[in-house]
Design an enzyme around this catalytic site. Sequence first.
Site, short mmCIF file in Angstrom:
data_model
loop_
_atom_site.label_atom_id
_atom_site.label_comp_id
_atom_site.label_asym_id
_atom_site.label_seq_id
_atom_site.Cartn_x
_atom_site.Cartn_y
_atom_site.Cartn_z
N ASN A 169 -111.59 -70.16 36.07
CA ASN A 169 -112.97 -70.63 35.93
C ASN A 169 -113.32 -71.73 36.92
O ASN A 169 -114.37 -71.69 37.58
CB ASN A 169 -113.21 -71.13 34.50
CG ASN A 169 -113.18 -70.01 33.49
OD1 ASN A 169 -113.47 -68.87 33.82
ND2 ASN A 169 -112.82 -70.32 32.26
N VAL A 199 -107.56 -68.20 40.70
CA VAL A 199 -109.01 -68.01 40.78
C VAL A 199 -109.59 -67.95 39.37
O VAL A 199 -110.33 -67.04 39.00
CB VAL A 199 -109.38 -66.73 41.56
CG1 VAL A 199 -110.80 -66.86 42.13
CG2 VAL A 199 -108.41 -66.45 42.70
N LYS A 212 -103.93 -90.13 24.28
CA LYS A 212 -103.73 -88.69 24.14
C LYS A 212 -103.22 -88.39 22.75
O LYS A 212 -102.54 -89.22 22.13
CB LYS A 212 -102.71 -88.19 25.16
CG LYS A 212 -102.87 -86.73 25.52
CD LYS A 212 -104.03 -86.52 26.49
CE LYS A 212 -104.06 -85.11 27.03
NZ LYS A 212 -105.08 -84.93 28.07
#
Length: 365
Positions: free
Chosen positions: A183, A181, A80
Amino acid sequence: MELFKYMETHDYEQLVICQDKTSGLKAIIAIHDTTLGPALGGTRMWTYASEEEAIEDALRLAKGMTYKNAAAGLNLGGGKTVIIGNPKTDKNDEMFRAFGRFIEGLNGRYITAEDVGTTEEDMDLIHLETDYVTGVSAEFGSSGNPSPVTAYGVYKGMKAAAKEAFGSDSLEGKTIAVQGVGNVAYTLCEYLHEEGAKLIVTDINKEAVQRAVDAFGAIAVETDEIYSQDADIFAPCALGAIINDETIPQLKCKVIAGSANNQLKNPEHGDMIHEMGIVYAPDYVINSGGVINVADELAGYNRERAMKRVAGIYDTIEQIFAISKRDNIPTYVAADRLAEERIARVAKSRSQFLQNEKSVLSRRK
């Protein structure tokens, strides 16, 4: 923070500190484990309170990617990057080009991708300096928006969890409470609606809620009411740490399966829901469709092949449930064990191969 002691304790391989005075780049690349292959993990840009906090975040996220990639069956390790800075005000083109040169200097040990605070355009700038980057524009062979693919993986994992809890993976007639809610979750709701599930939704974005109500006939509830719904399945698809002391007593579901990261506030909360008999699909496994998808870019992206691999999340979740029952452990622990066992098998095989090679060379002498 005693850095080398921390890295030794958690078995990190490498930490790279990158700075470019001209562009203002200050980046930290953490590589946790490359037993399975090159480390793959996104680049996050964030305003950290201190350099130590940035380093700790890079290290923590890199280890998480090791487990995520291993559990997903990818031949990739975990890494990362964090870039220190405000993604809205501190970006410039040279910053990402400079970062790309640092990645190139690692000769393939680390491959990056988008993350919080970075975009497809940023990946394109990195790509000007190195091929060790995914999530670039379609003209460079990108897989495009990862949200639909992530949603498909969550859908398949939810079906596996339903089979464990109810004896069938059919979601027809099941009531599913979806928190968030956005993508990914909206596409998930499409799959659920098509199969005949009943949806209850909430989101801080009221327009997103109304969209789901209009499209799927979902029932809208307030954000703090989603936990106590009479639902078969709870799908956390927004914030992390939402399985905690306050929310667990409210739950009436038999399954928790959603796309949100870090759903358990603390490990003991995974123990608590296990004792309650709630079937939990570990978050970093069920939401791994995105990383499976971008990993396919490394072989020349083929959507049909990628989606087939994402569908395999169903089988992976089933394996985790089998380990959970085999070892009498919560599923979040079983997910880690699945990843660790895979890494250990490859490490053992590699060690045996090297020993055999040394034996052959010794006989030749």
